[in-house]
Scaffold this motif. Sequence first.
Motif, PDB file in Angstrom:
ATOM      1  N   GLU A 192     -21.391 -15.491  36.346  1.00 13.48           N
ATOM      2  CA  GLU A 192     -20.209 -15.041  37.071  1.00 13.48           C
ATOM      3  C   GLU A 192     -19.072 -14.600  36.141  1.00 13.48           C
ATOM      4  N   PRO A 193     -18.661 -15.396  35.134  1.00 14.19           N
ATOM      5  CA  PRO A 193     -17.569 -14.947  34.269  1.00 14.19           C
ATOM      6  C   PRO A 193     -17.841 -13.626  33.547  1.00 14.19           C
ATOM      7  N   LEU A 194     -19.096 -13.376  33.167  1.00 18.46           N
ATOM      8  CA  LEU A 194     -19.398 -12.112  32.490  1.00 18.46           C
ATOM      9  C   LEU A 194     -19.338 -10.927  33.444  1.00 18.46           C
ATOM     10  N   GLN A 195     -19.178 -11.235  34.747  1.00 16.65           N
ATOM     11  CA  GLN A 195     -18.966 -10.181  35.740  1.00 16.65           C
ATOM     12  C   GLN A 195     -17.575 -10.269  36.365  1.00 16.65           C
ATOM     13  N   GLY A 196     -16.695 -11.035  35.680  1.00 10.59           N
ATOM     14  CA  GLY A 196     -15.306 -11.125  36.124  1.00 10.59           C
ATOM     15  C   GLY A 196     -15.077 -12.053  37.293  1.00 10.59           C
ATOM     16  N   LEU A 197     -15.994 -12.982  37.544  1.00  8.63           N
ATOM     17  CA  LEU A 197     -15.901 -13.885  38.683  1.00  8.63           C
ATOM     18  C   LEU A 197     -15.758 -15.328  38.214  1.00  8.63           C
ATOM     19  N   PRO A 198     -15.097 -16.179  39.007  1.00  9.62           N
ATOM     20  CA  PRO A 198     -14.953 -17.590  38.609  1.00  9.62           C
ATOM     21  C   PRO A 198     -16.264 -18.351  38.782  1.00  9.62           C
ATOM     22  N   SER A 199     -16.399 -19.433  38.030  1.00  8.41           N
ATOM     23  CA  SER A 199     -17.579 -20.295  38.161  1.00  8.41           C
ATOM     24  C   SER A 199     -17.157 -21.741  37.975  1.00  8.41           C
ATOM     25  N   SER A 200     -18.044 -22.656  38.374  1.00 10.46           N
ATOM     26  CA  SER A 200     -17.724 -24.080  38.262  1.00 10.46           C
ATOM     27  C   SER A 200     -18.541 -24.732  37.160  1.00 10.46           C
ATOM     28  N   LEU A 201     -17.966 -25.775  36.585  1.00  3.82           N
ATOM     29  CA  LEU A 201     -18.604 -26.526  35.505  1.00  3.82           C
ATOM     30  C   LEU A 201     -18.440 -28.019  35.805  1.00  3.82           C
ATOM     31  N   PRO A 202     -19.535 -28.712  36.173  1.00  3.23           N
ATOM     32  CA  PRO A 202     -19.413 -30.100  36.606  1.00  3.23           C
ATOM     33  C   PRO A 202     -19.637 -31.140  35.517  1.00  3.23           C
ATOM     34  N   CYS A 203     -19.701 -30.734  34.248  1.00  2.00           N
ATOM     35  CA  CYS A 203     -20.013 -31.689  33.177  1.00  2.00           C
ATOM     36  C   CYS A 203     -19.010 -31.596  32.028  1.00  2.00           C
ATOM     37  N   ALA A 204     -18.899 -32.698  31.304  1.00  2.00           N
ATOM     38  CA  ALA A 204     -17.986 -32.754  30.159  1.00  2.00           C
ATOM     39  C   ALA A 204     -18.549 -31.990  28.967  1.00  2.00           C
ATOM     40  N   ALA A 263     -13.395 -14.620  29.729  1.00  2.00           N
ATOM     41  CA  ALA A 263     -14.569 -15.138  30.431  1.00  2.00           C
ATOM     42  C   ALA A 263     -14.518 -16.654  30.508  1.00  2.00           C
ATOM     43  N   VAL A 264     -14.133 -17.306  29.418  1.00  2.00           N
ATOM     44  CA  VAL A 264     -14.054 -18.769  29.388  1.00  2.00           C
ATOM     45  C   VAL A 264     -13.010 -19.268  30.380  1.00  2.00           C
ATOM     46  N   GLU A 265     -11.909 -18.542  30.531  1.00  2.00           N
ATOM     47  CA  GLU A 265     -10.844 -18.958  31.451  1.00  2.00           C
ATOM     48  C   GLU A 265     -11.293 -18.933  32.907  1.00  2.00           C
ATOM     49  N   LEU A 266     -12.370 -18.235  33.205  1.00  3.86           N
ATOM     50  CA  LEU A 266     -12.882 -18.170  34.579  1.00  3.86           C
ATOM     51  C   LEU A 266     -13.770 -19.365  34.923  1.00  3.86           C
ATOM     52  N   VAL A 267     -14.081 -20.199  33.922  1.00  2.61           N
ATOM     53  CA  VAL A 267     -14.907 -21.392  34.153  1.00  2.61           C
ATOM     54  C   VAL A 267     -13.993 -22.541  34.562  1.00  2.61           C
ATOM     55  N   LYS A 268     -14.175 -23.043  35.769  1.00  2.00           N
ATOM     56  CA  LYS A 268     -13.309 -24.072  36.330  1.00  2.00           C
ATOM     57  C   LYS A 268     -14.048 -25.414  36.384  1.00  2.00           C
ATOM     58  N   ARG A 269     -13.411 -26.457  35.896  1.00  2.00           N
ATOM     59  CA  ARG A 269     -14.003 -27.797  35.908  1.00  2.00           C
ATOM     60  C   ARG A 269     -13.997 -28.360  37.330  1.00  2.00           C
ATOM     61  N   GLU A 270     -15.052 -29.105  37.658  1.00  2.00           N
ATOM     62  CA  GLU A 270     -15.092 -29.817  38.929  1.00  2.00           C
ATOM     63  C   GLU A 270     -15.899 -31.098  38.765  1.00  2.00           C
ATOM     64  N   GLU A 271     -15.706 -32.034  39.663  1.00  2.00           N
ATOM     65  CA  GLU A 271     -16.438 -33.289  39.622  1.00  2.00           C
ATOM     66  C   GLU A 271     -17.737 -33.154  40.421  1.00  2.00           C
ATOM     67  N   PRO A 272     -18.875 -33.512  39.827  1.00  2.00           N
ATOM     68  CA  PRO A 272     -20.135 -33.452  40.576  1.00  2.00           C
ATOM     69  C   PRO A 272     -20.240 -34.625  41.540  1.00  2.00           C
ATOM     70  N   THR A 273     -21.107 -34.509  42.536  1.00  2.00           N
ATOM     71  CA  THR A 273     -21.392 -35.650  43.388  1.00  2.00           C
ATOM     72  C   THR A 273     -22.131 -36.697  42.557  1.00  2.00           C
ATOM     73  N   LYS A 274     -22.105 -37.939  43.011  1.00  2.00           N
ATOM     74  CA  LYS A 274     -22.798 -39.004  42.286  1.00  2.00           C
ATOM     75  C   LYS A 274     -24.284 -38.705  42.195  1.00  2.00           C
ATOM     76  N   GLU A 275     -24.874 -38.155  43.278  1.00  2.00           N
ATOM     77  CA  GLU A 275     -26.308 -37.860  43.283  1.00  2.00           C
ATOM     78  C   GLU A 275     -26.663 -36.822  42.227  1.00  2.00           C
ATOM     79  N   ILE A 276     -25.864 -35.762  42.120  1.00  2.00           N
ATOM     80  CA  ILE A 276     -26.129 -34.715  41.136  1.00  2.00           C
ATOM     81  C   ILE A 276     -25.900 -35.241  39.722  1.00  2.00           C
ATOM     82  N   LYS A 277     -24.830 -36.021  39.528  1.00  2.00           N
ATOM     83  CA  LYS A 277     -24.553 -36.569  38.195  1.00  2.00           C
ATOM     84  C   LYS A 277     -25.692 -37.483  37.743  1.00  2.00           C
ATOM     85  N   ASP A 278     -26.150 -38.354  38.640  1.00  2.00           N
ATOM     86  CA  ASP A 278     -27.247 -39.257  38.281  1.00  2.00           C
ATOM     87  C   ASP A 278     -28.505 -38.475  37.924  1.00  2.00           C
ATOM     88  N   MET A 279     -28.770 -37.399  38.664  1.00  2.00           N
ATOM     89  CA  MET A 279     -29.954 -36.588  38.393  1.00  2.00           C
ATOM     90  C   MET A 279     -29.845 -35.906  37.035  1.00  2.00           C
TER      91      MET A 279
END
Length: 316
Positions: A192-204, A263-279
């Motif tokens: 998405e960022p390489l096409q000018g769109l925002p994206s989410s990042l659920p990990c540190a 492109a990096v500025e379009l990457v937005k941090r978010e918290e994953p669900t517990k199920e996804i984080k555990d996986m």
Amino acid sequence: MKIAITGAGGFVGQLLAEHLLLADHKVLLIDIFEPCVPTKAFPRSSNAQCIKADLSTDSSSVIPSDLDAIYIFHGIMSAGSEADFDLGYRVNLHSTLNLLETLRQQCKGVRVVYASSTAIYGQPLPQWPSEATLPTPASSYGTQKSMIEYAINDFSRRGFINGFTLRFPTISVRPGKPTQAASSWMSGMFREPLQGLPSSLPCADDFEAWLCSPRILVANLLHVLTIERDALPAHMRQVNLPGITASVREMLEALEQVGGKKAVELVKREEPTKEIKDMLDSWPIRFDVSKAMGLGFKRDERFVDAVRDFKMSLEE
């Protein structure tokens, strides 16, 4: 060769079909919806047959007796399997067992290439897990994949099929839309960022993942057609495909090298669900791939090359 691909409407199925058709193979593209012929393979479209089929209820009518090889790619991905228990088992386990039985009855000895996953592993693990490491999956998806692996081993041992189970790393960067995979963000944070769109990042930043580029994956999928049956023991058909370990910090650095700070500025941090984080936390991040390398499979040298490959595909 006459080669079938299940799940042929997905990204990996389309990418492989393109290369097989351009190499002048006859290809059956099978999916729950009627898949299309890859655009770049249109000059060889007469060698393609597109088939709509529900493999959980009917596979015998779509599998020809003169099939040389089949790639089994269809399935419900990791997060999707966790969200819908019944659907995951119906598609990932029961439909594949039904397909294997059809192959046993109708085209004995056919080469079967099964797309498994490193999700068959779960913690605790040795530092360098290998094919000898006991699978202890921590998700329904990994459990379903593991059960099919054992079925392929048994069908191969009995001579019903010539099976090869390839445990895929996470494939990045995937084009197209986000998937139901828990790892989908590992492509989305570039796509998405390489096409000018925002994206989410659920990990540190220190989260690490085991990755493989589409270019190397398709090279390895083509290579498995050349491997002799006795290159693997009859009852142990699993191979961990080579990958490369990259941290989120390294992924962001690669994105900046290719797409710049915007492109990096379009990457937005978010918290994953517990199920996804555990996986995600249960998946191993590096492997002993000496078996794969000894069989002639290839590996990526630098993750940034996969990001550059995707950027170049946007410019074609």
